[in-house]
Design an enzyme around this catalytic site. Sequence first.
Site, PDB file in Angstrom:
ATOM      1  N   HIS A 154      15.025  13.982  38.701  1.00  0.00           N
ATOM      2  CA  HIS A 154      14.550  14.269  40.140  1.00  0.00           C
ATOM      3  C   HIS A 154      13.452  15.568  40.342  1.00  0.00           C
ATOM      4  O   HIS A 154      14.658  16.677  39.556  1.00  0.00           O
ATOM      5  CB  HIS A 154      15.287  14.790  41.828  1.00  0.00           C
ATOM      6  CG  HIS A 154      16.537  12.956  41.732  1.00  0.00           C
ATOM      7  ND1 HIS A 154      16.732  12.625  41.213  1.00  0.00           N
ATOM      8  CD2 HIS A 154      15.854  13.110  43.635  1.00  0.00           C
ATOM      9  CE1 HIS A 154      17.772  11.581  42.096  1.00  0.00           C
ATOM     10  NE2 HIS A 154      16.968  11.472  43.437  1.00  0.00           N
ATOM     11  N   ARG A 557      17.239   1.845  39.158  1.00  0.00           N
ATOM     12  CA  ARG A 557      17.060   2.006  40.534  1.00  0.00           C
ATOM     13  C   ARG A 557      15.783   1.471  41.448  1.00  0.00           C
ATOM     14  O   ARG A 557      15.058   1.614  40.801  1.00  0.00           O
ATOM     15  CB  ARG A 557      17.534   3.196  40.991  1.00  0.00           C
ATOM     16  CG  ARG A 557      17.615   3.826  42.542  1.00  0.00           C
ATOM     17  CD  ARG A 557      18.175   5.232  42.855  1.00  0.00           C
ATOM     18  NE  ARG A 557      17.223   5.845  43.083  1.00  0.00           N
ATOM     19  CZ  ARG A 557      16.718   7.026  43.706  1.00  0.00           C
ATOM     20  NH1 ARG A 557      17.326   6.274  45.293  1.00  0.00           N
ATOM     21  NH2 ARG A 557      15.841   8.045  44.103  1.00  0.00           N
ATOM     22  N   GLU A 685      22.130   5.142  52.709  1.00  0.00           N
ATOM     23  CA  GLU A 685      21.349   5.843  52.802  1.00  0.00           C
ATOM     24  C   GLU A 685      21.543   6.834  54.384  1.00  0.00           C
ATOM     25  O   GLU A 685      22.002   7.822  54.679  1.00  0.00           O
ATOM     26  CB  GLU A 685      19.825   6.183  51.915  1.00  0.00           C
ATOM     27  CG  GLU A 685      20.211   6.298  50.661  1.00  0.00           C
ATOM     28  CD  GLU A 685      18.689   6.281  49.594  1.00  0.00           C
ATOM     29  OE1 GLU A 685      18.673   6.760  49.617  1.00  0.00           O
ATOM     30  OE2 GLU A 685      18.508   4.763  49.935  1.00  0.00           O
ATOM     31  N   ASP A 726      18.666  11.368  51.809  1.00  0.00           N
ATOM     32  CA  ASP A 726      18.296  10.806  53.238  1.00  0.00           C
ATOM     33  C   ASP A 726      18.703  10.568  54.580  1.00  0.00           C
ATOM     34  O   ASP A 726      18.941  10.621  55.364  1.00  0.00           O
ATOM     35  CB  ASP A 726      17.827   9.465  52.461  1.00  0.00           C
ATOM     36  CG  ASP A 726      16.560   9.594  51.833  1.00  0.00           C
ATOM     37  OD1 ASP A 726      15.167   9.967  52.622  1.00  0.00           O
ATOM     38  OD2 ASP A 726      16.917   9.250  50.884  1.00  0.00           O
ATOM     39  N   ARG A 764      24.446  12.873  44.880  1.00  0.00           N
ATOM     40  CA  ARG A 764      24.503  15.008  45.905  1.00  0.00           C
ATOM     41  C   ARG A 764      23.284  15.713  45.312  1.00  0.00           C
ATOM     42  O   ARG A 764      22.798  15.062  43.880  1.00  0.00           O
ATOM     43  CB  ARG A 764      25.760  15.445  45.348  1.00  0.00           C
ATOM     44  CG  ARG A 764      27.081  15.079  45.977  1.00  0.00           C
ATOM     45  CD  ARG A 764      28.203  15.484  45.278  1.00  0.00           C
ATOM     46  NE  ARG A 764      28.160  16.607  45.710  1.00  0.00           N
ATOM     47  CZ  ARG A 764      28.202  17.898  44.980  1.00  0.00           C
ATOM     48  NH1 ARG A 764      28.426  17.390  43.232  1.00  0.00           N
ATOM     49  NH2 ARG A 764      28.637  19.195  45.367  1.00  0.00           N
ATOM     50  N   ARG A 897       9.744  12.353  51.196  1.00  0.00           N
ATOM     51  CA  ARG A 897      11.270  12.604  50.511  1.00  0.00           C
ATOM     52  C   ARG A 897      11.888  14.257  50.588  1.00  0.00           C
ATOM     53  O   ARG A 897      11.206  14.672  51.520  1.00  0.00           O
ATOM     54  CB  ARG A 897      11.110  12.146  49.004  1.00  0.00           C
ATOM     55  CG  ARG A 897      10.417  11.365  48.075  1.00  0.00           C
ATOM     56  CD  ARG A 897      10.007  10.891  46.558  1.00  0.00           C
ATOM     57  NE  ARG A 897       9.963   9.883  46.194  1.00  0.00           N
ATOM     58  CZ  ARG A 897      10.938   9.436  46.426  1.00  0.00           C
ATOM     59  NH1 ARG A 897      12.219   8.857  47.318  1.00  0.00           N
ATOM     60  NH2 ARG A 897      10.268   7.572  45.994  1.00  0.00           N
TER      61      ARG A 897
END
Length: 1062
Positions: A154, A557, A685, A726, A764, A897
């Site tokens: 990320h 994913r 989510e 999210d 997280r 995002r």
Amino acid sequence: MTDTTDDIAEEISFQSFEDDCKLLGSLFNDVLQREVGTDFMEKIERTRILAQSALNLRLAGIEDTAELLEKQLTSEIANMSLEEALTLARAFSHFLNLMGIAETHHRVRRVRNLPQLSRSCNDIFSKLLQSGISPDELYDTVCKQGVEIVLTAHPTQINRRTLQYKHIRMAHLLEYNDRPDLEFEDREMVIEDLVREITSLWQTDELRRQKPTPVDEARAGLNIVEQSLWKAVPHYLRRVSSSLKKLTGKPLPLTCTPIKFGSWMGGDRDGNPNVTAKVTKEVSLMSRWMAIDLYIREIDSLRFELSMNRCSDRLSRLADEILEKETSAQDHFESWVPNVGRSQPKFPSQQGLSLPTQLPPRADLPSCADCGESQYPKLEVPVTDYMPLNRQDVQGISSDGSGQNLQIKTANGGTSVNSNGSQQSLTPRGSSSSSSQLFLQKKLLADSQIGRTSFQKLLEPTPPKRAGIAPYRIVLGEVKEKLLKTRRLLELLLEGIPCEYDPWDYYETSDQLMEPLLLCYESLQSSDAGVLADGRLADLIRRVATFGMVLMKLDLRQATLFTNQEAARHSEALDAITTYLDMGTYSEWDEEKKLDFLTRELKGKRPLVPPNIEVGPEVKEVLDTFRVAAELGSESLGAYVISMASNASDVLAVELLQKDARLAVSGELGRPCPAGTLRVVPLFETVKDLRGAGSVIRKLLSIEWYREHIQKNHTEHQEVMVGYSDSGKDAGRFTAAWELYKAQEDVVAACNEFGIKVTLFHGRGGSIGRGGGPTYLAIQSQPPGSVMGTLRSTEQGEMVQAKFGIPQTAVRQLEIYTTAVLLATLKPPQPPREEKWRSLMEDISKISCQNYRSTVYENPEFLSYFQEATPQAELGFLNIGSRPTRRKSSSGIGHLRAIPWVFAWTQTRFVLPAWLGVGAGLKGVCEKGHADDLQAMYKEWPFFQSTIDLIEMVLAKADIPIAKHYDEQLVSESRRGLGTELRKELLTTEKYVLVISGHEKLSENNRSLKKLIESRLPYLNPMNMLQVEILKRLRRDDDNIKLRDALLITINGIAAGMRNTG
């Protein structure tokens, strides 16, 4: 918003911390004096003094005078030239980073000096025994614990890796400077080294000039393993074992590891079109290469250490067999090369098995010392239609045994790199003259040895004649040879060179590597050398148990939504298949019809996808991903995570596509696919999906095929992932926290109804707005029964470096994970004491969510206000991640995002996503007369206390005057009223959080953290003012590259000061 010091802020020694800050600051000032001159240094110092004076006045409550000083500072910044603003931004950014280095060092120092750390294994194991847990129960629970920390790519790590390494080196210099035995000259040398590092920092470009690729991101993750985790894991496991032995009488079993690691780097294709099946395969192979490379280094050191002759009969027999095999292989080689003297070993990679000819790197250091530098393969293969020679040939020319590189050229000119970085021949597949070329190559090899034989004799020992001489070295020499071949094979596969190989000559599984190591361990134990067995060898065995053959298993994913269209990826793949087979359109069926079809096909034994089917590029990429998963299997890959899952059919669709790919690959190989199937993990989510999570799991487990599949292939464990980012952006932090709590309760209940164990996977983020916070606090506040010895959790971006970037902090974090999960398992946190508490939570959540959504999604002015008041639009220039900032091209909040959403508000110090709506919810319930109930909930319910404490932590970092400054300077006058209302909302939140916690001031229960934050403000506040000024200029001149650079440097600096991004 969390802080990298939150977990152990109390472990800072402030006097020493301030001393080091002064030292680094003084040295940096000296460097700046040389680099920018006296005049500009005076301007830097004046800016700092103005900021410090304004801060002191605000802390003293003299607001009016503070505001006058801040206006003076704003005016002076506005009058700076672009060059001056850029230099000032760089200077303050580096000041903040130097303070961060001092913090890192003092966290390590404090941990090292304390005789008994809180939350350590010794501490928690002792407390559990005192509370009535039996030694056997404690021992069994620790041994069965299964925690997996998943490192993700990320995009929240703002610093270039070059700067991260420089920062780590400076922390090491500070540590060295602490030594009491340093002579004056030595200390002077440390100072000189620090000056060199600071000068290097100043003269290095702070900005990434291009976006990283997914492979770059994966490489960064592997570097964390190499530079830190590789050293930390054995040390951590020794701590666990030592504590267990002291308190229960039994050490941790050698192959038992309570914590393992996973990765999303190179496997996370959620909204990232750059992650393809090809990338996933490359990253997996690269990870295997790195693992093998690290094992080779360890084996080298171990061979040097295990020089003894006494061993078990079993090890002696194995050493005899290896020598006998070597002798027969040598005779075979000499029949090809009669001109080489018989005293010369003909298999250079095997020569000198009994005694290493050269001291391996760090062999003179204890096993906890740093590893050597990585030797990444530098392959220069000019063509891709070559294959290696047969086994004997590869052995014969893999190296020259003397440290020199041998290059053999064929008649065709084909060359490739050997395992030592030199070049060796590859025989063209299907060549009619292969026999003559093979003879020529061996002749060239023999010729290359002539003239060196006698000299090599002087340097190298005579090969052993019997197994009684250094048997451990002989066995480990065989292990090394096999590892070298495996590494070479991986290099060829990474180059895409087709090659045939005998699986018996290579390591494919960790069990294969573990077998000879355990044999050596058992032999040492039986030969009265247990003290040797429990040293470097035990550390290596534990590394193999923890890291396996891939260091970190790679999760895949996949989003259920395409980046540019509202169509499920897996559904579209099934649409293409069912349409081709004239079965209809899968996505148009209702849920029951989908489940009937999927279950029927899963029970069948034939492939579903025709081999000659033609599909579009998006569907082909999905099918290619499943093919790669089938080829690599569960030995290399972890879970297949389905983002935005909402139905049972989402899971079964992936199971079917996975099954079909495995059937196809198995048919082509003529044998079963390697390892097992991947776990399929639904990720819930949004608030809506979280509320339906339990029902989805019940539906899945009610299907007989699926339930039997879980029992047979996944040890009766259902894994479920819950997403914090999210859900927080969807409904606000408070509502998200409550819905996540209830979803976990419901999922656990659903699994219990079917007798299936559950592992919850927590997605997280680093910031509190995305579910971040202190690890220990987070685990201890989970619902009872949701942490039963197992847990998966992501660590993202800057948190990976902060928590695991150096071995000492990594060991501490691993202990915290272990003890927190152990406590949550044996002494689960308390549930809400009475049903009324749950009802109050529902009331707070409802009001909070309404307030949040009415502002963020329903106020037509909010989007424009957000874009004007924050640097959100400019964050894309940072080049910190390989994926786009939006899932879709729409400019709305919904498709932005969560990371840039939180990141932008963190920059302005308003940190709105973490608290918006909370104040309204708490106020609404308190005004109904329930303040006493909320205070009782805070004292007695860990989940509620954790939620309030995290919000209080955020509020302590929020800064209303700074946020107001952004509004006044950047926001259109017609929208400034919205900012005024939001600042009032922040004050309301602060008021009611203090009412419930009983604190007089924010962060009263964490004064160390408060002091750390305040120490950064004299540099952080001017950085915000600089950012505002640069944004004003850039929005009038958006093509100005220098202005853009200046803005990005302020973003870096503020992130360093806040210790957080998104």
